[in-house]
Scaffold this motif. Structure first.
Motif, PDB file in Angstrom:
ATOM      1  N   GLN A 358       0.818  -1.205   0.000  1.00 37.57           N
ATOM      2  CA  GLN A 358       0.000   0.000   0.000  1.00 37.57           C
ATOM      3  C   GLN A 358       0.859   1.265   0.000  1.00 37.57           C
ATOM      4  OE1 GLN A 358      -3.390   0.021  -0.414  1.00 37.57           O
ATOM      5  NE2 GLN A 358      -2.922   2.183  -0.795  1.00 37.57           N
ATOM      6  N   GLN A 359       1.972   1.238   0.725  1.00 39.51           N
ATOM      7  CA  GLN A 359       2.861   2.408   0.725  1.00 39.51           C
ATOM      8  C   GLN A 359       3.420   2.664  -0.674  1.00 39.51           C
ATOM      9  OE1 GLN A 359       5.680   1.351   3.762  1.00 39.51           O
ATOM     10  NE2 GLN A 359       4.167   1.546   5.406  1.00 39.51           N
ATOM     11  N   LEU A 360       3.732   1.593  -1.389  1.00 41.64           N
ATOM     12  CA  LEU A 360       4.213   1.759  -2.767  1.00 41.64           C
ATOM     13  C   LEU A 360       3.133   2.406  -3.630  1.00 41.64           C
ATOM     14  CD1 LEU A 360       6.124   1.300  -5.158  1.00 41.64           C
ATOM     15  CD2 LEU A 360       5.182  -1.029  -5.332  1.00 41.64           C
ATOM     16  N   LEU A 361       1.913   1.889  -3.552  1.00 40.83           N
ATOM     17  CA  LEU A 361       0.830   2.452  -4.356  1.00 40.83           C
ATOM     18  C   LEU A 361       0.567   3.907  -3.986  1.00 40.83           C
ATOM     19  CD1 LEU A 361      -1.649  -0.576  -4.406  1.00 40.83           C
ATOM     20  CD2 LEU A 361      -0.051   0.136  -6.194  1.00 40.83           C
ATOM     21  N   ASP A 362       0.643   4.225  -2.709  1.00 44.74           N
ATOM     22  CA  ASP A 362       0.449   5.619  -2.283  1.00 44.74           C
ATOM     23  C   ASP A 362       1.508   6.527  -2.906  1.00 44.74           C
ATOM     24  OD1 ASP A 362      -1.714   4.851  -0.759  1.00 44.74           O
ATOM     25  OD2 ASP A 362      -0.619   4.859   1.149  1.00 44.74           O
ATOM     26  N   HIS A 384      20.958  -2.495 -10.305  1.00 40.06           N
ATOM     27  CA  HIS A 384      21.889  -1.355 -10.347  1.00 40.06           C
ATOM     28  C   HIS A 384      21.484  -0.372  -9.250  1.00 40.06           C
ATOM     29  CE1 HIS A 384      23.450  -2.829 -14.144  1.00 40.06           C
ATOM     30  NE2 HIS A 384      22.212  -2.918 -14.586  1.00 40.06           N
ATOM     31  N   ALA A 385      22.319  -0.246  -8.257  1.00 41.08           N
ATOM     32  CA  ALA A 385      21.963   0.513  -7.055  1.00 41.08           C
ATOM     33  C   ALA A 385      21.644   1.974  -7.330  1.00 41.08           C
ATOM     34  CB  ALA A 385      23.092   0.415  -6.030  1.00 41.08           C
ATOM     35  N   GLN A 386      22.166   2.510  -8.429  1.00 34.75           N
ATOM     36  CA  GLN A 386      21.958   3.927  -8.709  1.00 34.75           C
ATOM     37  C   GLN A 386      20.851   4.185  -9.726  1.00 34.75           C
ATOM     38  OE1 GLN A 386      23.552   6.042  -6.711  1.00 34.75           O
ATOM     39  NE2 GLN A 386      24.436   4.175  -5.825  1.00 34.75           N
ATOM     40  N   ALA A 387      20.158   3.157 -10.157  1.00 31.89           N
ATOM     41  CA  ALA A 387      19.089   3.344 -11.148  1.00 31.89           C
ATOM     42  C   ALA A 387      17.992   4.228 -10.568  1.00 31.89           C
ATOM     43  CB  ALA A 387      18.530   1.995 -11.571  1.00 31.89           C
ATOM     44  N   PRO A 388      17.467   5.171 -11.352  1.00 36.27           N
ATOM     45  CA  PRO A 388      16.454   6.097 -10.830  1.00 36.27           C
ATOM     46  C   PRO A 388      15.105   5.407 -10.630  1.00 36.27           C
ATOM     47  CG  PRO A 388      16.782   6.467 -13.175  1.00 36.27           C
ATOM     48  CD  PRO A 388      17.814   5.461 -12.762  1.00 36.27           C
ATOM     49  N   THR A 389      14.392   5.835  -9.610  1.00 35.71           N
ATOM     50  CA  THR A 389      13.026   5.380  -9.369  1.00 35.71           C
ATOM     51  C   THR A 389      12.205   6.574  -8.892  1.00 35.71           C
ATOM     52  OG1 THR A 389      13.276   4.849  -7.029  1.00 35.71           O
ATOM     53  CG2 THR A 389      13.886   3.125  -8.605  1.00 35.71           C
ATOM     54  N   VAL A 390      10.879   6.411  -8.930  1.00 39.45           N
ATOM     55  CA  VAL A 390      10.005   7.496  -8.464  1.00 39.45           C
ATOM     56  C   VAL A 390       9.687   7.346  -6.979  1.00 39.45           C
ATOM     57  CG1 VAL A 390       8.934   7.810 -10.725  1.00 39.45           C
ATOM     58  CG2 VAL A 390       7.909   6.219  -9.092  1.00 39.45           C
ATOM     59  N   SER A 392      10.332   6.718  -2.780  1.00 38.86           N
ATOM     60  CA  SER A 392      11.184   7.363  -1.789  1.00 38.86           C
ATOM     61  C   SER A 392      12.308   6.438  -1.337  1.00 38.86           C
ATOM     62  CB  SER A 392      10.354   7.773  -0.578  1.00 38.86           C
ATOM     63  OG  SER A 392       9.886   6.615   0.097  1.00 38.86           O
ATOM     64  N   ALA A 393      13.350   7.044  -0.782  1.00 37.80           N
ATOM     65  CA  ALA A 393      14.451   6.266  -0.213  1.00 37.80           C
ATOM     66  C   ALA A 393      13.962   5.408   0.951  1.00 37.80           C
ATOM     67  CB  ALA A 393      15.561   7.205   0.236  1.00 37.80           C
ATOM     68  N   GLN A 394      12.995   5.921   1.699  1.00 36.23           N
ATOM     69  CA  GLN A 394      12.464   5.161   2.835  1.00 36.23           C
ATOM     70  C   GLN A 394      11.789   3.872   2.357  1.00 36.23           C
ATOM     71  OE1 GLN A 394       9.488   7.284   5.073  1.00 36.23           O
ATOM     72  NE2 GLN A 394       9.425   5.761   6.720  1.00 36.23           N
ATOM     73  N   TRP A 395      10.961   4.006   1.315  1.00 31.19           N
ATOM     74  CA  TRP A 395      10.286   2.794   0.818  1.00 31.19           C
ATOM     75  C   TRP A 395      11.302   1.831   0.214  1.00 31.19           C
ATOM     76  CZ3 TRP A 395       9.772  -0.211  -3.447  1.00 31.19           C
ATOM     77  CH2 TRP A 395       8.795  -1.201  -3.373  1.00 31.19           C
ATOM     78  N   LEU A 396      12.259   2.356  -0.546  1.00 30.09           N
ATOM     79  CA  LEU A 396      13.279   1.488  -1.139  1.00 30.09           C
ATOM     80  C   LEU A 396      14.039   0.712  -0.064  1.00 30.09           C
ATOM     81  CD1 LEU A 396      14.889   3.637  -3.976  1.00 30.09           C
ATOM     82  CD2 LEU A 396      13.758   1.420  -4.244  1.00 30.09           C
ATOM     83  N   SER A 397      14.358   1.372   1.023  1.00 29.52           N
ATOM     84  CA  SER A 397      15.084   0.721   2.111  1.00 29.52           C
ATOM     85  C   SER A 397      14.243  -0.418   2.703  1.00 29.52           C
ATOM     86  CB  SER A 397      15.444   1.737   3.191  1.00 29.52           C
ATOM     87  OG  SER A 397      16.092   1.107   4.276  1.00 29.52           O
ATOM     88  N   ALA A 398      12.940  -0.166   2.903  1.00 31.49           N
ATOM     89  CA  ALA A 398      12.062  -1.198   3.469  1.00 31.49           C
ATOM     90  C   ALA A 398      11.930  -2.374   2.509  1.00 31.49           C
ATOM     91  CB  ALA A 398      10.691  -0.593   3.770  1.00 31.49           C
TER      92      ALA A 398
END
Length: 483
Positions: A358-362, A384-390, A392-398
């Motif tokens: 749900q956090q991802l969808l939000d 690739h650790a540096q690939a761009p995404t839309v 947040s860093a917080q969600w990526l970490s989780a």
């Protein structure tokens, strides 16, 4: 041409259908022929004889063994019950048993008036025919249970909707065309005998192992309901995971087999918004993306109501019907987690992962991100650790922490992500371009090119534009069913 017909539905009592033949068209011309599917159906045909293919699959020449009928059914249309609908522009030529031993319907859609046309012309414009051909074949390639497209034929006459459009006919292949509305048709008439005949026919055709394995005290009608609930839970979860919006989830557009059917105003969501609606006739958002699970359950409740009437004492089966309808949402949610788990590189999710989804969808909603491409960004980020995404860093970490807990390698995680997240979908603006070329210039080359791409959805096409969301000036906000 040889089609090995064996027409079980036409052997049912006459009140199940109206015997009718396709209405001839002036100048049939073949647009598309699905040679691989024809072989699967054991149809012997010369693909180079386009004139014969056009005559047969326009309905101008009935093949030997065909027993054409228009099927009777009712349905809730946008929540309002209509006791008689039926095939108003479709004719079931008959059935074949395919190479896998599965019985399949061969139906001409857009084949002219039938006794169920209710004043309509029975025809189909070329736009909805090409849309259904493209999207149904794309859905098959994506692994979604669906009707298939065998042929598309231009008729040589105009069909008038908002404006004059070239007419066309699609040959639709289905496990069957038995719908929730088919049961509603007989329930509304108090025809218990027909309901029981239809229950027996449906179980034998679609779920032959279900009745012998069910508890002896469980009525056949409830055995059928149990199977349909399970199939539809899986189907709608698959739709949702792809951003697919059916657009017209009336009970006459929901099959007993669990296949997707009737691709009129359908579309794939680009910018993620759970309230997305495309269908021009869905003015209140009844069939918006986020409503599809709830509507599926509502439709199944209408099936349960109809099936109760197959019992001498409907009240005796009511507790079981309520239990089965109540089981839909847990089954759907489990299927949704499995689908989304694949998109996140996880083979198995549980309820504790719901917050991550749900956090991802939000975040996708907040960023107005493209639903399909966002998951490709996650694939790139996993490798690739540096690939761009839309996100947040917080969600990526989780997410990365959750992946680290899984008992799988990075390569295995990426493989399941790629399998669950297509590179290509039939985006609205691309489908609109194909339709415009066919309508305006009788140019079908764009259709053939897009068909080749969307039926290989895991492969990145040479033209990167086919993977990208529409530019602002290209966006298509409304789709139409063609009736």
């Amino acid at each position: 041409m040889k089609i090995p017909f064996d027409n079980s539905y036409a052997r049912l009592p006459e009140r199940f259908f109206a015997r009718t033949s396709p209405v001839r068209v002036p100048e049939p011309a073949l647009i598309a022929w699905n040679e691989a599917l024809s072989a699967e159906l054991n149809i012997l045909a010369d693909p180079s004889d386009t004139s014969l293919l056009a005559r047969v699959f326009s309905g101008n020449q009935l093949p030997e063994g065909a027993d054409p009928v228009a099927q009777a059914y009712a349905g809730h249309q946008f929540g309002q019950f209509v006791p008689q609908l039926g095939d108003g522009r479709a004719v079931l030529l008959g059935e074949v048993v395919d190479q896998h031993g599965q019985r399949r319907d061969i139906q001409l859609k857009g084949a002219g008036r039938t006794p169920f046309s209710r004043g309509g012309d029975g025809r189909a414009p070329i736009g909805p025919v090409l849309r259904e051909y493209l999207v149904s074949e794309a859905m098959h390639a994506l692994g979604v249970p669906t009707t298939r497209a065998l042929a598309a034929v231009r008729t040589g006459e105009s069909v008038f909707r908002d404006y004059a459009q070239p007419g066309a006919i699609i040959t639709r292949i289905a496990a069957s065309h038995i719908r929730i509305g088919t049961f509603q048709y007989f329930a509304a008439r108090g025809d218990q005998e027909a309901l029981n005949t239809l229950v027996d026919h449906s179980l034998a055709r679609h779920y032959p192992d279900a009745l012998p394995q069910a508890p002896k005290e469980m009525p056949a009608s409830m055995v059928l309901l149990e199977q349909v609930v399970a199939r539809q839970a899986q189907l709608v979860a698959h739709w949702m995971s792809l951003g697919f919006i059916h657009g017209v989830m009336n009970t006459d557009n929901m099959t007993i087999s669990g296949e997707t059917i009737d691709y009129g105003p359908c579309a794939f969501m680009e910018q993620y918004d759970p309230q997305t609606v495309f269908s021009a006739i869905d003015r209140d958002g009844r069939y918006a993306w986020h409503n599809q699970p709830r509507i599926a359950q509502w439709n199944l409740a209408r099936l349960a109501e109809a099936l109760l009437n197959a019992n001498d004492d409907p009240s005796s089966a009511l507790p079981e019907a309520e239990r089965l309808i109540g089981s839909f949402m847990p089954q759907y949610e489990a299927a949704w987690r499995q689908r989304m788990g694949g998109k996140l590189g996880l083979h198995q999710l549980d309820e504790s992962d719901d917050a991550l989804i749900q956090q991802l969808l939000d975040e996708l909603y907040q960023q107005q991100a493209d639903f399909t491409q966002s998951f490709h960004q996650l694939i790139a980020r996993r490798t690739h650790a540096q690939a761009p995404t839309v996100v947040s860093a917080q969600w990526l970490s989780a997410w990365l922490d959750r992946l680290a807990q899984a008992d799988t390698t990075v390569d295995e995680q990426v493989a399941v992500m790629r399998q669950s997240s297509p590179s290509v979908i039939p985006r609205n603006h691309l489908v609109a371009e194909v339709i415009a070329a066919a309508e305006d210039d009788a140019d079908y080359a764009p259709f053939q090119r897009l068909l080749a791409v969307v039926t290989a959805p895991q492969h990145a096409p040479e033209d990167a534009r086919l993977m990208q969301p529409a530019e602002p000036q290209e966006r298509v906000f409304r789709t139409f069913c063609g009736t």
